[in-house]
Design a protein around this motif. Structure first.
Motif, PDB file in Angstrom:
ATOM      1  N   TYR A  11     -26.011   1.970  -4.817  1.00  7.06           N
ATOM      2  CA  TYR A  11     -24.556   2.116  -4.654  1.00  7.06           C
ATOM      3  C   TYR A  11     -24.225   3.536  -4.222  1.00  7.06           C
ATOM      4  N   GLU A 112     -22.705   5.514 -13.326  1.00  7.45           N
ATOM      5  CA  GLU A 112     -22.241   4.727 -12.177  1.00  7.45           C
ATOM      6  C   GLU A 112     -20.870   4.120 -12.494  1.00  7.45           C
ATOM      7  N   GLU A 113     -20.698   3.737 -13.766  1.00 11.55           N
ATOM      8  CA  GLU A 113     -19.424   3.175 -14.208  1.00 11.55           C
ATOM      9  C   GLU A 113     -18.316   4.231 -14.062  1.00 11.55           C
ATOM     10  N   VAL A 116     -17.294   4.620 -10.484  1.00 16.82           N
ATOM     11  CA  VAL A 116     -16.415   3.533 -10.023  1.00 16.82           C
ATOM     12  C   VAL A 116     -14.985   3.781 -10.504  1.00 16.82           C
ATOM     13  N   ILE A 120     -11.679   4.612  -8.206  1.00 15.25           N
ATOM     14  CA  ILE A 120     -10.471   3.763  -8.244  1.00 15.25           C
ATOM     15  C   ILE A 120      -9.240   4.622  -8.566  1.00 15.25           C
TER      16      ILE A 120
ATOM     17  N   TRP B  32     -13.851  -1.252  -6.502  1.00 18.82           N
ATOM     18  CA  TRP B  32     -13.394  -2.389  -7.314  1.00 18.82           C
ATOM     19  C   TRP B  32     -14.448  -3.501  -7.306  1.00 18.82           C
ATOM     20  N   HIS B  34     -17.628  -3.251  -6.573  1.00 16.50           N
ATOM     21  CA  HIS B  34     -18.850  -2.827  -7.254  1.00 16.50           C
ATOM     22  C   HIS B  34     -18.647  -2.828  -8.777  1.00 16.50           C
ATOM     23  N   GLY B  35     -17.462  -2.450  -9.200  1.00 16.46           N
ATOM     24  CA  GLY B  35     -17.142  -2.480 -10.635  1.00 16.46           C
ATOM     25  C   GLY B  35     -17.280  -3.885 -11.186  1.00 16.46           C
ATOM     26  N   MET B  38     -20.848  -4.893 -11.419  1.00 17.98           N
ATOM     27  CA  MET B  38     -21.517  -4.254 -12.557  1.00 17.98           C
ATOM     28  C   MET B  38     -21.113  -4.881 -13.890  1.00 17.98           C
ATOM     29  N   ILE B  40     -17.999  -4.532 -15.168  1.00 12.85           N
ATOM     30  CA  ILE B  40     -16.973  -3.740 -15.866  1.00 12.85           C
ATOM     31  C   ILE B  40     -15.763  -4.648 -16.107  1.00 12.85           C
TER      32      ILE B  40
END
Lengths: 232, 283
Positions: A11, A112-113, A116, A120, B32, B34-35, B38, B40
């Motif tokens: 990613y 990675e979280e 993200v 956003i 979004w 990719h979240g 994953m 999320i």
């Protein structure tokens, strides 16, 4: 001869590819803006005056640009970095939004979280800012001056920075009180002697001092136990 | 004399703004997706959007105020583009003033630019002056980010090896090996604290602008009242949301704290005697 196995793109790899392409495209679009103005108005300013103006701004702002890239990239994450540097207003908009969103989501900036969530938050902030500016400029241009300079509302706009960083700092300082008190005291001390330094310059000694104090506290064991649980 | 608010100039600006908007949308959609991949929680992603949008509006209005501050000299088009792409409040005003001065005009940003050549020149100076980060970024961002991630990963591995369970680590803190890698966990919070702390400290003890002094631009009664209110309201709301498990409140805590601070600034300015409300202890 060993043949290198091509690993699938992660990613982060993809984000860096998109980021590089979009940054270079943004640079081209940005430089086309004054060029388009020249072509549209049919004028080309004398290079001498342009260079004279650039000599005043380049030494400081190009240096700041390099320093900002180095300091802010670890805080913004991969996607957030590319977006923030193109859309600007990093310190007063993009970083606070990213920090606040990661704090709410309880994610680490280096995960990675976290990347993200930060992307956003920054993308949302950029879209909202662009929308506010576009609507403000196109629809409310004639009344804007009266609105922002009215005696009733003027203080609110003058105090955006204390309000923003107060709200942001509250949760952060409580969660990381051990890490917070020494750098803040250090920055207050700088301001006692150099009150005109300005927050945008104070950031850099502040960040260096904060990391240095954190390192000393970590080494002497002051950050063990509770601080460890609070860290993000 | 030329028209600095002609349709043509607005269309040029619009094209630049659309590009930036497209880039933001692209990253938003990719992150979004990719979240979600994953795993999320969708609520977390939605909260990030809500809190960021709310947190942005008051600051975006102050960015708009800078666009308006530059409008008497440059019209709305250049400031609009400059503050939508890379720009920031502190840089643009200084860059515009320096650019105008370079053309031998001493009125700075207060008088309208009537010469199209000067207008175009100012656009060049402001653009080239600010664009350097975009030149550096494609070369530096990836290796820098990679180094930081590697260091953090190394830290996590080492911490896990040093303290297989928290109890044993707490039982013998003196014996704990404190490696550089382990310290990486504290670097991001320390960076954030340095950044936030600079603005907090400046709101308490910083002086206003010496070059262009203006009321309420330095630390004083109003800045401290605003800061204090924002801190107290945010902390109280945070505690309330935790105590009563009001998870819906979490994304609103900071925006409400910020707006409360600004409301108190307005009330204090209009209620307190002028010599108190306008008091700035460092000038």
């Amino acid at each position: 001869m060993s043949k290198k196995n091509k690993q699938p793109k992660t990613y982060f790899d993809k984000v860096h590819s998109w980021g590089r392409i979009s940054t270079i495209s943004a640079l081209c679009v940005l430089l086309m803006f004054p060029m388009a103005i020249c072509l549209y108005l049919g004028v080309f300013p004398e290079a001498e005056y342009v260079f004279k103006g650039l000599l005043k701004v380049i030494p400081l702002y190009w240096t700041v640009a390099v320093v900002e890239v180095i300091f802010y990239t670890p805080m913004l994450g991969a996607g957030g970095t590319y977006l923030s540097f193109v859309t600007g207003n990093i310190v007063n908009l993009k970083l606070p939004c990213a920090i606040s969103a990661m704090q709410n989501a309880k994610v680490k900036a280096t995960s990675e979280e976290g990347d993200v969530i930060s992307t956003i938050a920054i993308a949302t902030s950029a879209i909202v800012t662009t929308a506010v500016l576009a609507v403000g400029v196109i629809a409310f241009a004639p009344f804007l001056d009266t609105f922002t300079n009215s005696p009733l509302l003027m203080p609110a706009f003058k105090q955006v920075i204390p309000a923003l960083f107060g709200a942001l700092g509250a949760g952060y300082f409580v969660a990381h009180w051990k890490l917070s008190f020494a750098p803040i005291l250090f920055m207050l001390l700088i301001l006692v002697f150099v009150p005109t330094i300005g927050a945008s310059t104070l950031i850099f000694p502040g960040i260096i001092a904060s990391v240095l104090f954190a390192f000393i506290m970590y080494k002497v064991g002051f950050l063990d136990k509770k601080e460890k649980k609070a860290k993000k | 004399m030329f028209d600095n608010s002609s349709l043509g100039l607005y269309l040029i600006a619009g094209a630049v703004i659309l590009f930036v908007l497209g880039q933001s949308l692209f990253f938003l959609i990719k992150a979004w997706k990719h979240g979600k991949e994953m795993g999320i929680d969708k609520k977390k992603l939605k909260n990030a959007v809500t809190s960021s949008a709310l947190f942005t509006i008051p600051s975006a209005l102050s960015v708009l105020a800078t666009v308006i501050a530059l409008a008497p000299a440059l019209g709305l088009v250049i400031p609009w583009v400059r503050l939508s792409v890379i720009g920031n409040i502190t840089y643009e005003t200084v860059a515009a003033t320096e650019a105008i001065n370079a053309f031998g005009i001493t009125t700075g940003i207060t008088e309208a630019i009537t010469d199209p050549e000067v207008y175009a020149g100012v656009a060049w100076v402001m653009t080239i002056g600010i664009c350097f980060s975009l030149v550096v970024l494609p070369f530096v961002a990836k290796p820098l980010h990679k180094k930081f991630l590697e260091a953090s990963k190394k830290a996590e591995t080492e911490v896990a090896e040093e303290a297989p369970n928290e109890e044993s680590a707490e039982a013998a803190p003196a014996k704990k090996k404190r490696s550089i890698a382990g310290f990486m966990d504290y670097v991001t919070p320390a960076l954030f604290i340095g950044l936030i702390g600079a603005f907090v400290a400046n709101s308490i003890l910083g002086a206003g602008s010496q070059k262009n002094p203006a009321p309420l631009d330095g630390a004083g009664v109003l800045s401290v009242l605003t800061l204090g209110t924002a801190v107290i309201v945010s902390v109280v709301l945070e505690l309330v949301s935790k105590k009563f498990k009001l998870t819906w409140l979490e994304p609103f805590v900071m925006p409400i704290g910020m707006i409360a601070g600004m409301v108190v600034a307005v009330v204090a300015y209009n209620v307190l005697p002028a010599d108190i409300a306008l008091l700035e202890w460092r000038g």
